[in-house]
Design a protein around this motif. Structure first.
Motif, PDB file in Angstrom:
ATOM      1  N   GLU A   1      10.632  -4.879 -17.057  1.00 17.94           N
ATOM      2  CA  GLU A   1      11.123  -4.561 -15.535  1.00 17.94           C
ATOM      3  C   GLU A   1      10.338  -5.291 -14.576  1.00 17.94           C
ATOM      4  O   GLU A   1      10.705  -5.684 -13.416  1.00 17.94           O
ATOM      5  CB  GLU A   1      10.835  -3.115 -15.413  1.00 17.94           C
ATOM      6  N   LEU A   2       9.149  -5.746 -15.216  1.00 16.79           N
ATOM      7  CA  LEU A   2       8.286  -6.773 -14.166  1.00 16.79           C
ATOM      8  C   LEU A   2       9.070  -8.122 -13.585  1.00 16.79           C
ATOM      9  O   LEU A   2       9.028  -8.300 -12.534  1.00 16.79           O
ATOM     10  CB  LEU A   2       7.125  -7.115 -14.850  1.00 16.79           C
ATOM     11  N   ASN A   3      10.086  -8.624 -14.521  1.00 15.53           N
ATOM     12  CA  ASN A   3      10.923  -9.446 -14.360  1.00 15.53           C
ATOM     13  C   ASN A   3      11.699  -9.357 -12.977  1.00 15.53           C
ATOM     14  O   ASN A   3      12.258 -10.327 -12.380  1.00 15.53           O
ATOM     15  CB  ASN A   3      11.650 -10.240 -15.190  1.00 15.53           C
ATOM     16  N   TYR A   4      12.149  -8.237 -12.854  1.00 21.60           N
ATOM     17  CA  TYR A   4      13.091  -7.832 -11.794  1.00 21.60           C
ATOM     18  C   TYR A   4      12.636  -6.955 -10.455  1.00 21.60           C
ATOM     19  O   TYR A   4      13.368  -6.648  -9.474  1.00 21.60           O
ATOM     20  CB  TYR A   4      14.117  -6.951 -12.276  1.00 21.60           C
ATOM     21  N   ILE A   5      11.315  -6.795 -10.434  1.00 25.42           N
ATOM     22  CA  ILE A   5      10.732  -5.917  -9.556  1.00 25.42           C
ATOM     23  C   ILE A   5      10.967  -6.442  -8.021  1.00 25.42           C
ATOM     24  O   ILE A   5      10.788  -5.600  -7.060  1.00 25.42           O
ATOM     25  CB  ILE A   5       9.263  -5.904  -9.651  1.00 25.42           C
ATOM     26  N   PHE A   6      11.113  -7.832  -7.753  1.00 25.59           N
ATOM     27  CA  PHE A   6      11.485  -8.447  -6.372  1.00 25.59           C
ATOM     28  C   PHE A   6      12.735  -8.672  -6.015  1.00 25.59           C
ATOM     29  O   PHE A   6      13.256  -8.917  -5.208  1.00 25.59           O
ATOM     30  CB  PHE A   6      10.312  -9.583  -6.333  1.00 25.59           C
TER      31      PHE A   6
ATOM     32  N   GLY B   1      12.984   8.130  -4.102  1.00 26.43           N
ATOM     33  CA  GLY B   1      14.229   7.606  -3.710  1.00 26.43           C
ATOM     34  C   GLY B   1      13.746   6.201  -2.911  1.00 26.43           C
ATOM     35  O   GLY B   1      13.038   5.771  -3.303  1.00 26.43           O
ATOM     36  N   GLY B   2      14.755   5.738  -2.258  1.00 26.94           N
ATOM     37  CA  GLY B   2      14.687   4.403  -1.734  1.00 26.94           C
ATOM     38  C   GLY B   2      15.633   3.339  -1.928  1.00 26.94           C
ATOM     39  O   GLY B   2      16.618   3.751  -2.717  1.00 26.94           O
ATOM     40  N   THR B   3      15.921   2.188  -1.101  1.00 27.21           N
ATOM     41  CA  THR B   3      16.859   1.407  -1.235  1.00 27.21           C
ATOM     42  C   THR B   3      16.683   0.286  -2.401  1.00 27.21           C
ATOM     43  O   THR B   3      17.611  -0.259  -2.622  1.00 27.21           O
ATOM     44  CB  THR B   3      17.183   0.794   0.071  1.00 27.21           C
ATOM     45  N   GLY B   4      15.311   0.166  -2.763  1.00 28.86           N
ATOM     46  CA  GLY B   4      15.087  -0.877  -3.866  1.00 28.86           C
ATOM     47  C   GLY B   4      14.743  -2.200  -2.683  1.00 28.86           C
ATOM     48  O   GLY B   4      14.947  -3.512  -3.347  1.00 28.86           O
ATOM     49  N   LEU B   5      14.721  -2.160  -1.604  1.00 22.83           N
ATOM     50  CA  LEU B   5      14.852  -3.450  -0.648  1.00 22.83           C
ATOM     51  C   LEU B   5      13.166  -3.763  -0.380  1.00 22.83           C
ATOM     52  O   LEU B   5      12.848  -5.035  -0.120  1.00 22.83           O
ATOM     53  CB  LEU B   5      15.422  -3.351   0.566  1.00 22.83           C
ATOM     54  N   GLY B   6      12.317  -2.929  -0.502  1.00 24.28           N
ATOM     55  CA  GLY B   6      10.958  -3.089  -0.131  1.00 24.28           C
ATOM     56  C   GLY B   6      10.289  -4.215  -0.571  1.00 24.28           C
ATOM     57  O   GLY B   6       9.619  -5.255  -0.022  1.00 24.28           O
ATOM     58  N   LEU B   7      10.134  -4.230  -2.028  1.00 20.63           N
ATOM     59  CA  LEU B   7       9.692  -5.412  -2.670  1.00 20.63           C
ATOM     60  C   LEU B   7      10.332  -6.933  -2.502  1.00 20.63           C
ATOM     61  O   LEU B   7       9.770  -7.887  -2.545  1.00 20.63           O
ATOM     62  CB  LEU B   7       9.345  -5.096  -4.099  1.00 20.63           C
ATOM     63  N   ALA B   8      11.595  -6.718  -2.210  1.00 23.27           N
ATOM     64  CA  ALA B   8      12.455  -7.932  -2.301  1.00 23.27           C
ATOM     65  C   ALA B   8      11.940  -8.592  -0.555  1.00 23.27           C
ATOM     66  O   ALA B   8      11.794  -9.669  -0.467  1.00 23.27           O
ATOM     67  CB  ALA B   8      13.902  -7.542  -2.419  1.00 23.27           C
ATOM     68  N   LEU B   9      11.885  -7.652   0.309  1.00 20.66           N
ATOM     69  CA  LEU B   9      11.276  -7.941   1.835  1.00 20.66           C
ATOM     70  C   LEU B   9       9.689  -8.559   1.566  1.00 20.66           C
ATOM     71  O   LEU B   9       9.534  -9.451   2.263  1.00 20.66           O
ATOM     72  CB  LEU B   9      11.571  -6.589   2.521  1.00 20.66           C
ATOM     73  N   VAL B  10       9.143  -7.900   0.786  1.00 17.65           N
ATOM     74  CA  VAL B  10       7.694  -8.342   0.829  1.00 17.65           C
ATOM     75  C   VAL B  10       7.705  -9.608   0.210  1.00 17.65           C
ATOM     76  O   VAL B  10       7.126 -10.707   0.815  1.00 17.65           O
ATOM     77  CB  VAL B  10       6.839  -7.459  -0.333  1.00 17.65           C
TER      78      VAL B  10
ATOM     79  N   LEU C   1       0.721  -1.258   0.044  1.00 20.83           N
ATOM     80  CA  LEU C   1       0.015   0.008   0.003  1.00 20.83           C
ATOM     81  C   LEU C   1       0.870   1.312  -0.259  1.00 20.83           C
ATOM     82  O   LEU C   1       0.507   2.180  -0.836  1.00 20.83           O
ATOM     83  CB  LEU C   1      -0.832   0.062   1.112  1.00 20.83           C
ATOM     84  N   ASN C   2       2.248   1.049   0.736  1.00 18.64           N
ATOM     85  CA  ASN C   2       2.888   2.368   0.837  1.00 18.64           C
ATOM     86  C   ASN C   2       3.506   2.565  -0.609  1.00 18.64           C
ATOM     87  O   ASN C   2       3.379   3.779  -1.270  1.00 18.64           O
ATOM     88  CB  ASN C   2       4.019   1.927   1.808  1.00 18.64           C
ATOM     89  N   ASN C   3       3.878   1.580  -1.469  1.00 15.35           N
ATOM     90  CA  ASN C   3       4.238   1.672  -2.550  1.00 15.35           C
ATOM     91  C   ASN C   3       3.298   2.256  -3.608  1.00 15.35           C
ATOM     92  O   ASN C   3       3.576   3.171  -4.560  1.00 15.35           O
ATOM     93  CB  ASN C   3       4.845   0.331  -3.407  1.00 15.35           C
TER      94      ASN C   3
END
Length: 127
Positions: free
Chosen positions: A67-72, A87-96, A28-30
Motif C-alpha cells: 500500500e505504501l507505493n500508492y499512498i500519494f 472517510g475522505g476523498t483520498g486527495l490529502g496526501l496527493a496534494l501534500v 499532522l491531521n492524518n
C-alpha cells in the motif's frame, strides 16, 4: 532563494511558508485521525548539509508494504485500515506531494517499527 550555501553553518530556510504550513497541517491531521488513544505522534527535524529533514510519524495503524507505493496517488485510500471510518476523498496526501514538489522538496513514506513515517526533505539552497 539562496543560490549557494556555507556547509559549515545551518542556513536559514527560505521557502513558501504557506505551502509548508499546509503540508505539515495535512500530515499532522492524518496522524491525529489514524492514531488510537494509546498511540503516539512524533515530529522531528534534522539538518543535513543539503536539506532540512522534517518527519511526522504515528503509531497505531498497520499499513501493508504494498500500500505504501500508492499512498500519494490521487483518490487512493487504505479502506481496510480505517477502523474509525473517517472517510475522505483520498486527495490529502496527493496534494501534500504536489505542494512539496512546488517548493522543490521531496517526501517519502516508510514503515518504522510499529509506525508510519512521512519524511519531508527541503533543500537549503535552490539553484
Amino acid at each position: 532563494m539562496p543560490t549557494n550555501c556555507d556547509p559549515t553553518s545551518t542556513p536559514p530556510l527560505e521557502t513558501d511558508f504557506s505551502y509548508l504550513e499546509r503540508i505539515l497541517s495535512e500530515l499532522l491531521n492524518n496522524a491525529y485521525k489514524y492514531t488510537p488513544p494509546q498511540g503516539s505522534i512524533t515530529i522531528s527535524a534534522q539538518a543535513t548539509a543539503t536539506n532540512l529533514e522534517l518527519q511526522v510519524s504515528n503509531s497505531g495503524i498497520e499499513v501493508p508494504d504494498k500500500e505504501l507505493n500508492y499512498i500519494f496517488d490521487k483518490f487512493y485510500r487504505i479502506r481496510s485500515n480505517d477502523p474509525w471510518k473517517h472517510g475522505g476523498t483520498g486527495l490529502g496526501l496527493a496534494l501534500v506531494k504536489k505542494r512539496v514538489e512546488q517548493i522543490q522538496g521531496t517526501i517519502e513514506v516508510a514503515k518504522k517499527d510499529d509506525a508510519i513515517a512521512f519524511t519531508l526533505h527541503l533543500p537549503w539552497c535552490v539553484a
